[in-house]
Design a protein around this motif. Structure first.
Motif, PDB file in Angstrom:
ATOM      1  N   SER B  75      48.529  54.854  53.727  1.00 15.24           N
ATOM      2  CA  SER B  75      49.236  53.988  52.787  1.00 15.24           C
ATOM      3  C   SER B  75      49.612  52.646  53.387  1.00 15.24           C
ATOM      4  O   SER B  75      49.911  51.715  52.665  1.00 15.24           O
ATOM      5  CB  SER B  75      50.483  54.696  52.281  1.00 15.24           C
ATOM      6  OG  SER B  75      51.259  55.104  53.392  1.00 15.24           O
ATOM      7  N   ASN B  76      49.638  52.519  54.713  1.00 20.10           N
ATOM      8  CA  ASN B  76      50.026  51.241  55.303  1.00 20.10           C
ATOM      9  C   ASN B  76      48.841  50.473  55.864  1.00 20.10           C
ATOM     10  O   ASN B  76      49.016  49.470  56.508  1.00 20.10           O
ATOM     11  CB  ASN B  76      51.045  51.476  56.418  1.00 20.10           C
ATOM     12  CG  ASN B  76      52.257  52.199  55.915  1.00 20.10           C
ATOM     13  OD1 ASN B  76      52.850  51.814  54.914  1.00 20.10           O
ATOM     14  ND2 ASN B  76      52.625  53.273  56.597  1.00 20.10           N
ATOM     15  N   ASP B  77      47.640  50.963  55.669  1.00 19.71           N
ATOM     16  CA  ASP B  77      46.470  50.318  56.246  1.00 19.71           C
ATOM     17  C   ASP B  77      45.316  50.357  55.250  1.00 19.71           C
ATOM     18  O   ASP B  77      44.551  51.309  55.211  1.00 19.71           O
ATOM     19  CB  ASP B  77      46.087  51.031  57.554  1.00 19.71           C
ATOM     20  CG  ASP B  77      44.936  50.338  58.255  1.00 19.71           C
ATOM     21  OD1 ASP B  77      44.598  49.211  57.848  1.00 19.71           O
ATOM     22  OD2 ASP B  77      44.374  50.927  59.184  1.00 19.71           O
ATOM     23  N   LYS B  78      45.237  49.314  54.434  1.00 20.21           N
ATOM     24  CA  LYS B  78      44.177  49.235  53.446  1.00 20.21           C
ATOM     25  C   LYS B  78      43.367  47.964  53.699  1.00 20.21           C
ATOM     26  O   LYS B  78      43.847  47.045  54.340  1.00 20.21           O
ATOM     27  CB  LYS B  78      44.774  49.214  52.040  1.00 20.21           C
ATOM     28  CG  LYS B  78      45.442  50.520  51.635  1.00 20.21           C
ATOM     29  CD  LYS B  78      45.842  50.414  50.189  1.00 20.21           C
ATOM     30  CE  LYS B  78      46.539  51.596  49.575  1.00 20.21           C
ATOM     31  NZ  LYS B  78      46.878  52.766  50.295  1.00 20.21           N
ATOM     32  N   GLY B  79      42.143  47.929  53.165  1.00 16.52           N
ATOM     33  CA  GLY B  79      41.244  46.800  53.401  1.00 16.52           C
ATOM     34  C   GLY B  79      41.721  45.507  52.757  1.00 16.52           C
ATOM     35  O   GLY B  79      42.565  45.507  51.869  1.00 16.52           O
ATOM     36  N   ILE B  80      41.142  44.404  53.218  1.00 13.63           N
ATOM     37  CA  ILE B  80      41.558  43.083  52.760  1.00 13.63           C
ATOM     38  C   ILE B  80      41.345  42.926  51.253  1.00 13.63           C
ATOM     39  O   ILE B  80      42.149  42.311  50.557  1.00 13.63           O
ATOM     40  CB  ILE B  80      40.821  41.980  53.554  1.00 13.63           C
ATOM     41  CG1 ILE B  80      41.303  40.585  53.173  1.00 13.63           C
ATOM     42  CG2 ILE B  80      39.318  42.053  53.352  1.00 13.63           C
ATOM     43  CD1 ILE B  80      42.380  40.074  54.058  1.00 13.63           C
ATOM     44  N   GLY B  81      40.252  43.520  50.741  1.00 13.19           N
ATOM     45  CA  GLY B  81      39.968  43.411  49.303  1.00 13.19           C
ATOM     46  C   GLY B  81      41.055  44.085  48.484  1.00 13.19           C
ATOM     47  O   GLY B  81      41.550  43.538  47.486  1.00 13.19           O
ATOM     48  N   THR B  82      41.482  45.270  48.910  1.00 12.47           N
ATOM     49  CA  THR B  82      42.536  45.975  48.204  1.00 12.47           C
ATOM     50  C   THR B  82      43.825  45.161  48.233  1.00 12.47           C
ATOM     51  O   THR B  82      44.517  45.037  47.218  1.00 12.47           O
ATOM     52  CB  THR B  82      42.787  47.336  48.885  1.00 12.47           C
ATOM     53  OG1 THR B  82      41.530  47.900  49.233  1.00 12.47           O
ATOM     54  CG2 THR B  82      43.545  48.260  47.984  1.00 12.47           C
ATOM     55  N   GLN B  83      44.126  44.601  49.399  1.00 13.72           N
ATOM     56  CA  GLN B  83      45.363  43.829  49.525  1.00 13.72           C
ATOM     57  C   GLN B  83      45.333  42.613  48.602  1.00 13.72           C
ATOM     58  O   GLN B  83      46.315  42.316  47.912  1.00 13.72           O
ATOM     59  CB  GLN B  83      45.558  43.344  50.968  1.00 13.72           C
ATOM     60  CG  GLN B  83      45.506  44.439  52.007  1.00 13.72           C
ATOM     61  CD  GLN B  83      46.742  45.307  52.043  1.00 13.72           C
ATOM     62  OE1 GLN B  83      47.480  45.384  51.059  1.00 13.72           O
ATOM     63  NE2 GLN B  83      46.971  45.967  53.152  1.00 13.72           N
ATOM     64  N   LEU B  84      44.186  41.919  48.588  1.00 11.98           N
ATOM     65  CA  LEU B  84      44.080  40.745  47.711  1.00 11.98           C
ATOM     66  C   LEU B  84      44.214  41.162  46.255  1.00 11.98           C
ATOM     67  O   LEU B  84      44.864  40.480  45.458  1.00 11.98           O
ATOM     68  CB  LEU B  84      42.745  40.035  47.941  1.00 11.98           C
ATOM     69  CG  LEU B  84      42.682  39.178  49.211  1.00 11.98           C
ATOM     70  CD1 LEU B  84      41.254  38.750  49.486  1.00 11.98           C
ATOM     71  CD2 LEU B  84      43.572  37.963  49.083  1.00 11.98           C
ATOM     72  N   ALA B  85      43.626  42.321  45.921  1.00 15.68           N
ATOM     73  CA  ALA B  85      43.703  42.782  44.534  1.00 15.68           C
ATOM     74  C   ALA B  85      45.156  43.039  44.131  1.00 15.68           C
ATOM     75  O   ALA B  85      45.589  42.660  43.039  1.00 15.68           O
ATOM     76  CB  ALA B  85      42.869  44.051  44.362  1.00 15.68           C
ATOM     77  N   TYR B  86      45.925  43.643  45.035  1.00 13.74           N
ATOM     78  CA  TYR B  86      47.350  43.862  44.746  1.00 13.74           C
ATOM     79  C   TYR B  86      48.056  42.539  44.473  1.00 13.74           C
ATOM     80  O   TYR B  86      48.818  42.407  43.514  1.00 13.74           O
ATOM     81  CB  TYR B  86      48.030  44.537  45.936  1.00 13.74           C
ATOM     82  CG  TYR B  86      47.973  46.040  45.925  1.00 13.74           C
ATOM     83  CD1 TYR B  86      48.655  46.769  44.942  1.00 13.74           C
ATOM     84  CD2 TYR B  86      47.266  46.737  46.892  1.00 13.74           C
ATOM     85  CE1 TYR B  86      48.601  48.152  44.950  1.00 13.74           C
ATOM     86  CE2 TYR B  86      47.215  48.114  46.900  1.00 13.74           C
ATOM     87  CZ  TYR B  86      47.881  48.822  45.922  1.00 13.74           C
ATOM     88  OH  TYR B  86      47.841  50.177  45.917  1.00 13.74           O
ATOM     89  N   SER B  87      47.783  41.548  45.345  1.00 10.25           N
ATOM     90  CA  SER B  87      48.460  40.267  45.197  1.00 10.25           C
ATOM     91  C   SER B  87      48.064  39.592  43.893  1.00 10.25           C
ATOM     92  O   SER B  87      48.915  39.056  43.175  1.00 10.25           O
ATOM     93  CB  SER B  87      48.111  39.349  46.372  1.00 10.25           C
ATOM     94  OG  SER B  87      48.560  39.920  47.562  1.00 10.25           O
TER      95      SER B  87
END
Lengths: 473, 275
Positions: B75-87
């Motif tokens: 839960s604390n380590d996801k890929g850059i694409g996932t992080q950008l999608a959240y933002s």
């Protein structure tokens, strides 16, 4: 989602550890599979392929089998796997149950735990080594052993951890030992009853100074310094103030003490915003690693065995979910005791270093946990109890913290020291669980502590506060 | 004309190569020495302080991250694409919420001088507040960090839209409104068929400013609240003083911000008109 470490313990082809580079089906699928858009169906297939437990009942069974098998092999997954491959799963299962009554153990554990009200939990942590038991319980499977599916959630700082605990986003959280006291009294937050059933670590902090101050080892030369502490209601703040005041430096007038979240300490030290800090590891060791600071003194040399971080939750959570709370507490105490053993420290360092947890170089974490470290002054030090883990929440520790909050003006008026400490530090429950799990717990809950040569008697808190020359009350 | 373009592009490339080249050679890492003492090993090598990584290291890191942008290692380590999608999800939710309020209120203020005068003092006081200053209050009242982050986006993107809508509506040419009046159009129909198309370019300018601000703010908000998103990613890497990742994520933030701006720029050109 599947629970990875609950793989069939009798299967020699399956690892129970799941390190970062793990090549098992689950892990490779999780790594590759997150971009695929074939969720539920393939997930189920995965579960079947891995022969994982299907419901919570089965999960608990599997957890117990797993715990027994793991302990038979001394938590060495490699020898378990080679043994299972040699024997075959069925033979091995029969063998283990012939010497160990698995069915009875399963029934006993379920009886003592009762039905879990809630199995999916959110537990917050701030990425520091103090949180070791809370964090490592996840990769090493301590939560699953008690039938819990815990999501450990990384938090940017303690103010956020406090707010997320107050608003119920976190079921329980890593906190600093003074925080549940302050929250219960409503100091620096809205008042809500919190309980602290376990201390995480003792010792394990240090005062770090910028490399430019190598010639200023006497605190009397520190006038005008800017120091960082992680939070106002922290042992770090109280220990730094105590240390400075004992050397005749007034922490409110002669120096500046700023609140800086631990992860930002090193960057601030490098930038010259801070002259030093008393902070949790790994950021003390990280400053040495980055060659911007050196370790002036370990906090264990200020107060040997001082408490630091804690595991806490709201009274409401504990009373609404007594069985879940009990299971969680058992997992934490188990994990804390496991961390206490110096032999396990290397394994733990590797388990908690990845991005998902602390996100630090293993070499740094290892220096902190094993106590063999470079001090930044050219020496290799060997202090095995640099950080240690002991879950028992002494009431006398709570009283000491309250005396310091009184001393520095964080709380005012008459304080019923013992009463608050006993309300928040639920030592009785801790003792019960510790004994049930087979650990020895102290029979007393109060003892005298010695801090920089001065004895603290928890029965005379008010006199203790008045005995200091430098104080705000 | 074409040759200027080509030459300009060529020059851009030359500048980039020159810049990266100087950077690369300026930050050459000293080759690791052999036979380190234990102290040197524990210090992470004998060389001096850590330095900014060379561009080759950043490019390598970018290739590594982008080759698997949606990984999930807990839960604390996801890929850059996932992080950008959240933002992006947070920004769009807050932005659309702000739009739903800013456009009608902006119309109201623009069409009625009375309302303008009545609401203006509040707008002027609330507008300059840094959106992050709302965060502690939002966390306390909303009691949910996810919604608080969206609220912060909402509050920061509402003002440019509101003011631009009001300005655009108030400055629609008097003649056009008069024509509508002679046709006896109802105020609602006037607003939709005459004022909206006339004020659309100004409104979209406001929206474009808003989304830019929202994207700036989400990074800071996520650094504060943590959990998921590109801001959390930057914070997590800062935690580890991993500058290659930080620089890579800065670039990604820039690219996504540019794409958002381009999208609204495109929408804006659709509603432009000539008088």
């Amino acid at each position: 989602m599947t629970i990875k470490s609950l793989g069939n313990p009798f299967d020699g082809d399956q690892t129970l550890i799941h390190s970062k580079q793990c090549g098992c089906n689950d892990c490779t699928n999780a790594r590759a599979g997150s971009d695929s858009e074939l969720p539920i169906v393939s997930d189920q297939r995965q579960v079947q392929a891995n022969d994982g437990p299907a419901d919570s009942e089965a999960m608990l069974d599997r957890a117990i089998e797993s715990a027994v098998v793991r302990s038979v092999f001394g938590h060495n997954d490699h020898s378990r796997r080679s043994f299972m491959k040699m024997m075959g799963a069925g033979t091995a299962a029969a063998l283990v149950s012939s010497v160990f009554p698995l069915d009875k153990a399963k029934a006993a554990v379920k009886d003592s735990l009762g039905k879990l009200e809630k199995t999916k939990l959110n537990v917050g942590f701030v990425p520091i080594t103090c949180a070791t038991p809370i964090i490592m319980a996840h990769p090493l499977g301590f939560y699953e052993r008690y039938g819990l599916d815990v999501n450990v959630s990384k938090t940017a700082g303690w103010a956020v951890a406090r707010d997320k605990s107050l608003n119920g986003e976190y079921d329980a959280s890593h906190m600093l030992t003074p925080m549940p006291l302050a929250m219960t009294m409503g100091a620096g937050s809205s008042a809500k009853r919190f309980i602290m059933p376990a201390v995480e670590n003792i010792n394990g902090q240090a005062i770090v100074l910028h490399v430019d101050h190598k010639d200023k080892r006497d605190p009397k030369d520190w006038k005008g310094f800017k120091f960082g502490v992680p939070f106002e209601y922290s042992m770090h703040n109280f220990l730094l103030r105590y240390y400075l005041a004992e050397h005749g430096v007034d922490p409110d007038k002669d120096v500046q003490i700023r609140v800086v979240p631990p992860p930002e300490m090193v960057a601030n030290l490098r930038a010259g915003n801070l002259d030093g800090y008393l902070s949790p590891d790994p950021f003390n060791q990280r400053a040495v690693w980055e060659k911007v600071g050196f370790i002036h003194i370990l906090t264990k040399d200020i107060w040997e065995g001082h408490p630091c971080c804690a595991f806490a939750c709201s009274q409401q959570f504990a009373s609404e979910n007594p069985n879940t709370y009990g299971a969680l507490l058992r997992a934490i105490i188990d994990a804390t005791q496991y961390s206490q053993d110096a032999d396990n420290r290397k394994e733990i360092s590797e388990a908690i270093a990845p991005k998902n947890y602390l996100n630090q170089p293993v070499a740094v974490i290892q220096q902190v946990l094993t106590g063999r470290y470079a001090d930044g002054l050219g020496e290799v030090q060997n202090v095995p109890d640099r950080i240690d883990f002991d879950p028992f929440p002494w009431h006398s520790m709570g009283v000491w913290i309250l005396t310091q909050m009184k001393r520095w003006g964080y709380i005012e008026g008459d304080v019923d020291y013992q009463d608050i400490a006993e309300q928040v530090y639920v030592a009785g429950e801790t003792r019960k669980v510790m004994e049930e799990l087979g650990y020895t717990a102290p029979t007393e809950t109060y003892k005298n502590h010695t801090i920089m040569g001065k004895t603290f008697d928890p029965k005379k808190p008010e006199e203790y506060v008045q005995s200091f020359d430098i104080r705000r009350s | 004309m074409a040759s200027t373009n080509v030459r300009a592009a060529l020059l851009s490339v030359v500048f980039l190569v020159l810049f990266l080249g100087i950077w690369e050679f300026g930050t050459q890492v000293i080759a690791p020495q052999e036979n380190l003492s234990e102290y040197e090993m524990l210090m992470g090598g004998a060389d001096e302080e850590a330095r900014v990584p060379p561009p080759s290291e950043i490019i390598q890191h970018a290739i590594y991250e982008l080759s698997d942008p949606f990984y999930d290692r807990g839960s604390n380590d996801k890929g850059i694409g996932t992080q950008l999608a959240y933002s992006i999800y947070r920004v769009l939710t807050g932005f659309i919420g702000a739009m739903a309020i800013a456009l009608p209120v902006g119309f109201l203020i623009g069409m009625s001088p009375l309302m303008y005068k009545a609401l203006n003092p509040y707008i002027q006081v609330l507008r300059p507040i840094s959106p992050l200053a709302w965060m502690p209050l939002a966390l306390f009242i909303i009691q949910d960090s996810e919604k608080s982050a969206i609220f912060v986006i909402f509050i920061c993107s509402i003002w440019p839209m509101l003011l631009n809508t009001a300005f655009g509506v108030a400055n629609v040419r008097e003649d056009w409104v008069n024509v509508a009046r002679t046709h006896e159009l109802s105020p609602v129909r006037t607003a939709i068929t005459v004022i909206l198309p006339a004020a659309a370019p100004t409104i979209l300018t406001g929206m474009r400013i808003s989304i830019g601000i929202a994207w700036l703010v989400i990074v800071a908000a996520e650094m504060l609240v943590g959990g998921t998103g590109i801001g959390y990613y930057v914070w997590n890497e800062w935690n580890n003083l991993d500058l290659a990742s930080v620089i890579f994520s800065i670039l990604m933030i820039g690219v996504v911000g540019m794409l958002l701006d381009l999208a609204l720029g495109k929408a804006q050109s659709l509603v432009e008109y000539k008088e």
